[in-house]
Design an enzyme around this catalytic site. Structure first.
Site, short mmCIF file in Angstrom:
data_model
loop_
_atom_site.label_atom_id
_atom_site.label_comp_id
_atom_site.label_asym_id
_atom_site.label_seq_id
_atom_site.Cartn_x
_atom_site.Cartn_y
_atom_site.Cartn_z
N THR A 132 23.32 68.91 -5.23
CA THR A 132 22.57 67.70 -5.62
C THR A 132 21.80 67.87 -6.93
O THR A 132 21.58 66.89 -7.63
CB THR A 132 21.60 67.28 -4.50
OG1 THR A 132 20.76 68.38 -4.18
CG2 THR A 132 22.35 66.83 -3.27
N CYS A 133 21.41 69.11 -7.28
CA CYS A 133 20.61 69.27 -8.50
C CYS A 133 21.44 69.03 -9.76
O CYS A 133 20.89 68.78 -10.83
CB CYS A 133 19.91 70.62 -8.55
SG CYS A 133 21.00 72.03 -8.42
N ILE A 134 22.79 69.08 -9.63
CA ILE A 134 23.64 68.78 -10.80
C ILE A 134 24.61 67.63 -10.50
O ILE A 134 25.59 67.44 -11.20
CB ILE A 134 24.41 70.04 -11.27
CG1 ILE A 134 25.21 70.69 -10.12
CG2 ILE A 134 23.48 71.05 -11.92
CD1 ILE A 134 26.15 71.81 -10.56
#
Length: 365
Positions: free
Chosen positions: A331-333
């Site tokens: 989710t962070c990228i």
């Protein structure tokens, strides 16, 4: 008899006074009256009714995250919010957190939507679900990568010299804080590293903001009891509070990148978008949440999707296919790791299993 609370003496011109005066009136009203109904009148204006109530909730949801109150800070992607561990710079911070909890509880109780999105970890705190190391990426993507690296690699002979303690900023001075009793003298090993990662996560995501969480929940639970809210997961709670966004699949597709061997012409990619086109609006929102961590569609569309370190387009990465393998995400990228499925039917089936059952940390089902 008029069973509504009349919230008066509120002016739209001075927004800080709306927050404070609303806090004062709500704290003086009984919970029973607030549950029966709310009528709002802005000072100097004639209008009342549901439109004004909606406007009041809208203004308050913007005020809750107003940096002047120091209650919430932006996450790394700049679009979701997390309680501020340094909120005590505002001497009234815990009263205001309690009020913020009351406002969100009231909104949910009266089926009003709020224009605010929280980090995945804060929704978990509201629900009483334990956080995990992947939740750290919302406030510190680099640190989350380091934790992931520790879990993925054998640390036996690396000489990291980690102990069950961390250096943390306590009112401007660095202090060594033990993660458990005697932690400063317990070394992190290959055998106990998973416990270390979990305890670090709990310190950064929970212990650092425990008073703020407690005050918020005290307000929230006055209208929504824990037994009721715990029927939902963190993704459903976000949609209950902030509503179902409209998703433009054409815009989404136009602003998607491909990596690790995929290109837009690949059959798997063609199948993927055909499946997305056929999904219900709710399932598309689940897919967006699954890959980006939020149901929020940025203003201006998918071209403005944010990741942990700035603008980050929705990305689909190829993963070798093995039987029953589910899609996973980072989710962070904003990355969907999509196995190279042999057919559109298998792709649809595996994707729906991942969306409806969740495959966070799991790859087989």
């Amino acid at each position: 008899s008029f069973n509504c609370v009349i919230i008066q003496q509120i002016t739209l011109v001075l927004s800080p006074s709306i927050f404070r005066s609303s806090c004062e009136v709500v704290s003086k009203s009984t919970n029973e009256k607030l549950k029966k109904g709310i009528a709002v009148r802005f000072h100097g204006e004639e209008g009342m009714g549901q439109g004004v109530v909606r406007e009041w909730f809208d203004i308050l949801s913007n005020e809750i995250i107003n940096p002047d109150y120091a209650l919430f800070t932006q996450s790394a992607d700049g679009t979701t919010f997390q309680p501020n561990s340094n909120s005590s710079v505002n001497p009234d911070h815990l009263n205001y957190f309690r009020f913020a909890g009351q406002i969100l509880g009231l909104a949910l109780y009266h089926r009003q939507l709020v224009n605010i999105y929280f980090t995945r970890s804060f929704y978990k705190h509201i629900l009483g679900i334990p956080v995990n190391y992947q939740d750290v990426s919302s406030i510190d993507p680099e640190y989350a990568k380091n934790l992931q690296w520790i879990l993925d690699n054998d640390i036996s002979d690396l000489g990291l010299e980690l102990t069950f303690s961390v250096e943390t900023d306590v009112f401007g001075a660095m202090e060594e804080v033990p993660l458990k009793p005697g932690g400063t003298s317990i070394h992190v090993t290959q055998d106990n590293k998973a416990e270390y990662v979990q305890l670090v996560t709990e310190l950064r995501m929970t212990r650092a903001i425990q008073p703020q969480i407690n005050a918020f929940l005290q307000g929230f639970h006055t209208f929504i009891p824990p037994s009721l809210i715990q029927l939902f997961d963190e993704y459903e709670l976000e949609l209950l509070l902030s509503g179902m966004p409209e998703i433009d699949v054409m815009d989404w597709r136009r602003n998607t990148e491909y990596t690790s061997g995929y290109e837009e012409e690949e059959p798997v990619i063609q199948w993927f978008w055909e499946v997305v086109e056929a999904l219900t609006q709710e399932e598309r929102v689940l897919l967006l949440q699954f890959v980006t961590g939020s149901s929020r569609v940025p203003h201006g569309g998918f071209a403005f999707l944010m990741g942990g370190s700035g603008l980050q387009k929705f990305t689909i990465a190829a993963v070798p296919y093995t039987s029953n393998l589910l899609p996973t995400s980072s989710t962070c990228i904003n990355m969907l790791k999509l196995p190279e499925y042999p057919s559109k039917d298998v792709l649809r089936d595996r994707l729906l299993v991942a969306l409806h059952c969740g495959s966070y940390g799991y790859t087989m089902a």
